[in-house]
Motif scaffolding. Structure first.
Motif, PDB file in Angstrom:
ATOM      1  N   LYS A  40      13.797  47.979 -25.535  1.00 32.54           N
ATOM      2  CA  LYS A  40      14.057  46.548 -25.612  1.00 32.54           C
ATOM      3  C   LYS A  40      15.392  46.263 -24.947  1.00 32.54           C
ATOM      4  CE  LYS A  40      11.381  45.760 -29.825  1.00 32.54           C
ATOM      5  NZ  LYS A  40      11.366  45.166 -31.186  1.00 32.54           N
ATOM      6  N   LEU A  41      15.398  45.312 -24.016  1.00 33.97           N
ATOM      7  CA  LEU A  41      16.600  44.937 -23.292  1.00 33.97           C
ATOM      8  C   LEU A  41      17.183  43.660 -23.891  1.00 33.97           C
ATOM      9  CD1 LEU A  41      15.044  46.814 -21.284  1.00 33.97           C
ATOM     10  CD2 LEU A  41      16.038  45.455 -19.437  1.00 33.97           C
ATOM     11  N   ASN A  42      18.475  43.705 -24.202  1.00 36.50           N
ATOM     12  CA  ASN A  42      19.174  42.512 -24.646  1.00 36.50           C
ATOM     13  C   ASN A  42      19.520  41.658 -23.425  1.00 36.50           C
ATOM     14  OD1 ASN A  42      20.357  40.700 -26.378  1.00 36.50           O
ATOM     15  ND2 ASN A  42      21.766  42.153 -27.311  1.00 36.50           N
ATOM     16  N   THR A  43      20.200  40.552 -23.646  1.00 39.16           N
ATOM     17  CA  THR A  43      20.570  39.672 -22.537  1.00 39.16           C
ATOM     18  C   THR A  43      21.540  40.368 -21.577  1.00 39.16           C
ATOM     19  OG1 THR A  43      22.398  38.767 -23.832  1.00 39.16           O
ATOM     20  CG2 THR A  43      20.290  37.634 -23.966  1.00 39.16           C
ATOM     21  N   ASN A  44      21.531  39.937 -20.314  1.00 39.38           N
ATOM     22  CA  ASN A  44      22.453  40.446 -19.282  1.00 39.38           C
ATOM     23  C   ASN A  44      22.457  41.973 -19.221  1.00 39.38           C
ATOM     24  OD1 ASN A  44      23.363  37.877 -18.401  1.00 39.38           O
ATOM     25  ND2 ASN A  44      24.741  37.743 -20.154  1.00 39.38           N
ATOM     26  N   THR A  45      21.270  42.540 -19.125  1.00 41.55           N
ATOM     27  CA  THR A  45      21.104  43.992 -19.118  1.00 41.55           C
ATOM     28  C   THR A  45      20.316  44.412 -17.877  1.00 41.55           C
ATOM     29  OG1 THR A  45      21.199  44.185 -21.528  1.00 41.55           O
ATOM     30  CG2 THR A  45      20.061  45.943 -20.368  1.00 41.55           C
ATOM     31  N   GLU A  46      20.626  45.600 -17.359  1.00 42.81           N
ATOM     32  CA  GLU A  46      19.918  46.124 -16.191  1.00 42.81           C
ATOM     33  C   GLU A  46      19.674  47.617 -16.372  1.00 42.81           C
ATOM     34  OE1 GLU A  46      20.191  46.165 -11.277  1.00 42.81           O
ATOM     35  OE2 GLU A  46      21.887  45.486 -12.491  1.00 42.81           O
ATOM     36  N   ILE A  47      18.432  48.056 -16.143  1.00 44.54           N
ATOM     37  CA  ILE A  47      18.084  49.466 -16.256  1.00 44.54           C
ATOM     38  C   ILE A  47      17.274  49.898 -15.048  1.00 44.54           C
ATOM     39  CG2 ILE A  47      18.043  49.365 -18.781  1.00 44.54           C
ATOM     40  CD1 ILE A  47      14.959  49.499 -18.560  1.00 44.54           C
ATOM     41  N   SER A  48      17.166  51.221 -14.873  1.00 43.46           N
ATOM     42  CA  SER A  48      16.359  51.801 -13.797  1.00 43.46           C
ATOM     43  C   SER A  48      15.625  53.005 -14.356  1.00 43.46           C
ATOM     44  CB  SER A  48      17.271  52.201 -12.625  1.00 43.46           C
ATOM     45  OG  SER A  48      16.523  52.825 -11.602  1.00 43.46           O
ATOM     46  N   PHE A  49      14.355  53.160 -13.996  1.00 41.00           N
ATOM     47  CA  PHE A  49      13.556  54.278 -14.501  1.00 41.00           C
ATOM     48  C   PHE A  49      12.420  54.564 -13.515  1.00 41.00           C
ATOM     49  CE2 PHE A  49      11.987  50.314 -16.220  1.00 41.00           C
ATOM     50  CZ  PHE A  49      10.609  50.372 -16.018  1.00 41.00           C
ATOM     51  N   PRO A  50      11.898  55.802 -13.502  1.00 42.58           N
ATOM     52  CA  PRO A  50      10.809  56.128 -12.578  1.00 42.58           C
ATOM     53  C   PRO A  50       9.493  55.511 -13.021  1.00 42.58           C
ATOM     54  CG  PRO A  50      11.310  58.008 -13.960  1.00 42.58           C
ATOM     55  CD  PRO A  50      12.356  56.974 -14.261  1.00 42.58           C
TER      56      PRO A  50
ATOM     57  N   THR B 171      17.679  41.498 -17.229  1.00 44.72           N
ATOM     58  CA  THR B 171      17.568  40.236 -17.955  1.00 44.72           C
ATOM     59  C   THR B 171      18.795  39.390 -17.669  1.00 44.72           C
ATOM     60  OG1 THR B 171      18.610  41.223 -19.912  1.00 44.72           O
ATOM     61  CG2 THR B 171      16.194  41.233 -19.827  1.00 44.72           C
ATOM     62  N   ILE B 172      18.654  38.083 -17.903  1.00 51.23           N
ATOM     63  CA  ILE B 172      19.773  37.165 -17.730  1.00 51.23           C
ATOM     64  C   ILE B 172      20.150  36.603 -19.099  1.00 51.23           C
ATOM     65  CG2 ILE B 172      19.140  36.574 -15.369  1.00 51.23           C
ATOM     66  CD1 ILE B 172      17.837  34.022 -16.445  1.00 51.23           C
ATOM     67  N   ALA B 173      21.169  35.767 -19.147  1.00 49.39           N
ATOM     68  CA  ALA B 173      21.579  35.147 -20.412  1.00 49.39           C
ATOM     69  C   ALA B 173      20.411  34.376 -21.011  1.00 49.39           C
ATOM     70  CB  ALA B 173      22.763  34.215 -20.179  1.00 49.39           C
TER      71      ALA B 173
END
Length: 337
Positions: free
Chosen positions: A154-164, A137-139
């Motif tokens: 749930k992803l907040n702003t400026n967040t990055e995740i990785s999953f299969p 996500t971005i700002a």
């Protein structure tokens, strides 16, 4: 180095290979993934060697609950005879040769079952078999994702995740690369859910919790809302119960209680200022609404406030009343006067 002539024992003794399995980096990962692609006939030996190397560190990373431990023992007792028979037939996986190389295969049935049912999701064989997805996500942006097991994040702003794309049969691994994520994990006592943030792992079976990770500042907060979690760093395991939070910064570790609203209110669209400076408040607004804010002067007051699903204009009106400023809003730019 002519790896084409390597057998299982050679891989287990090779320092470059061992380092790749335990601490992969971009260069070593590129080398070995390309080498495996060019030498598919060696893929099985590479997988078996990497499984053995990873399994030797397993006990330091996870402590199994009694039920899971009993299940392991039950499976071993029921399958040892069949496993030993298969070992005789499969000359490519001879435990006598392996024991000479690594000196730690005391019970072949236990190791075989352990490897195939409790892989930590971070080994090369997982990378080869699972397709990972990266979301960010971005700002000003927040995102809700439902994973393949039904868990919601749930992803907040400026967040990055990785999953299969689909979890393995033994573990559910999600990597938080940066930012803040709230997890609502579907319960599955046979398949632990693990959140990896740098060198720290948070292990759960079914619970809800918040993770806030800054890679650049080397800071991590894990706040538990419901259930139980284990937060694992090296040989240290920290247990949390609801309303407890643990904070990692460099080598320090601090556990404390927390108020849910300032920590997890963001997931419900609640913006909380809790005794923040003017500069901190402006930074939060820029990130929350995805705007840039210009100002020439400010006071040194401390601000607190709660804004639930409010527009930027309403928040600026509230802060402006407190701090005595006017504002001008043009597209994504705010000028304070």
């Amino acid at each position: 180095m002519n790896y084409k002539n390597y057998n299982l024992e050679d891989f287990l003794k090779d320092e470059f290979f061992i380092k790749w399995v335990r601490e992969p980096n971009q260069d070593s990962d590129r080398f070995w993934q390309q080498w495996i692609a060019n030498n598919p006939q060696k893929k099985q030996e590479v997988l078996e060697a990497s499984q053995i190397i990873k399994s030797l560190r397993y006990e330091h990373e996870y402590q199994l609950e009694e039920a899971a431990r009993n299940e392991i023992i039950s499976n071993i007792l029921g399958n040892v005879r069949q496993i030993q028979k298969e070992q005789v037939q499969q000359s490519t996986f001879n435990y006598t040769r392996v024991a000479a190389a690594i000196t730690l295969l005391l019970v072949s049935g236990l190791l075989f079952w352990f490897i195939n049912n409790y892989n930590d999701g971070n080994s090369p064989e997982t990378k080869l078999s699972e397709q990972y997805i990266t979301k960010s996500t971005i700002a000003g942006q927040r995102l809700t994702i439902t994973l393949s097991d039904g868990s919601k994040i749930k992803l907040n702003t400026n967040t990055e995740i990785s999953f299969p794309e689909k979890f393995s049969d033994s573990i559910r691994l999600v990597k938080v690369l940066k930012g803040e994520v709230f997890f609502e994990v579907t319960k599955n006592k046979h398949k632990p859910f693990v959140v990896q943030t740098g060198d720290i792992k948070t292990r759960v079976l079914g619970t809800s919790f918040n993770v806030n990770y800054s890679k650049t500042a080397q800071q991590l907060n894990v706040a538990l809302v419901t259930g139980k979690v284990q937060v694992i760093r090296g040989d240290s395991i920290h247990h949390l119960v609801p309303s407890e939070m643990i904070h990692f910064e460099d080598e320090s570790v601090v556990k404390s209680n927390f108020d849910p609203l300032p920590i997890t209110g963001w997931k419900d669209g609640i913006l909380v200022f809790e005794k923040v400076t003017f500069i901190e408040a402006i930074a939060r607004l820029e990130e929350w609404y995805g705007v840039s804010i210009e100002y020439t002067k400010h006071n040194d007051g401390i601000y607190s406030g709660v804004f639930e699903n409010e527009s930027l204009e309403n928040v600026l009106e509230g802060l402006g009343f407190t701090t005595d400023f006017n504002y001008e809003l043009k597209n994504k730019k705010v000028i304070l006067k």
